[in-house]
Design an enzyme around this catalytic site. Structure first.
Site, mmCIF file in Angstrom:
data_model
loop_
_atom_site.group_PDB
_atom_site.id
_atom_site.type_symbol
_atom_site.label_atom_id
_atom_site.label_comp_id
_atom_site.label_asym_id
_atom_site.label_seq_id
_atom_site.Cartn_x
_atom_site.Cartn_y
_atom_site.Cartn_z
ATOM 1 N N ASP A 39 0.835 -1.202 0.000
ATOM 2 C CA ASP A 39 0.000 0.000 0.000
ATOM 3 C C ASP A 39 0.868 1.250 0.000
ATOM 4 O O ASP A 39 0.531 2.246 -0.619
ATOM 5 C CB ASP A 39 -0.920 0.011 1.226
ATOM 6 N N ASN A 49 1.329 -2.478 4.504
ATOM 7 C CA ASN A 49 0.267 -3.192 3.817
ATOM 8 C C ASN A 49 -0.873 -3.439 4.791
ATOM 9 O O ASN A 49 -0.825 -3.025 5.949
ATOM 10 C CB ASN A 49 0.796 -4.503 3.229
ATOM 11 N N LYS A 50 -1.867 -4.153 4.332
ATOM 12 C CA LYS A 50 -3.021 -4.447 5.178
ATOM 13 C C LYS A 50 -2.653 -5.433 6.280
ATOM 14 O O LYS A 50 -1.665 -6.145 6.184
ATOM 15 C CB LYS A 50 -4.152 -4.975 4.311
#
Length: 72
Positions: A39, A49-50
């Site tokens: 991300d 990131n997630k």
């Protein structure tokens, strides 16, 4: 999931699995490598990131499966 779509679009062989199956498949030797998108990428190369990415990264390390962040 976007990373999977991009790999498929470029004709790169891949299999999309759910996060909860990752560790079991790695333990069974059925995962050759983990590829995730990012991300955000900081100037020093750190990635964000997630939340689900962390558990997959830990499982990959525990089972000696290569883990790569792929980003443009």
């Amino acid at each position: 999931r976007l990373t999977a779509w991009e790999l498929m679009t470029d004709g790169i062989p891949m299999t999309l699995i759910c996060d909860s199956a990752a560790a079991s498949l790695m333990r069974g030797g059925k995962v050759a490598a983990v590829l995730v998108g990012a991300d955000r990428i900081a100037a020093n190369g750190d990635t964000a990131n997630k939340i689900g990415t962390f558990s997959v990264a830990c499982a990959a390390k525990a089972h000696n499966v290569p883990f790569y962040v792929v980003a443009p």
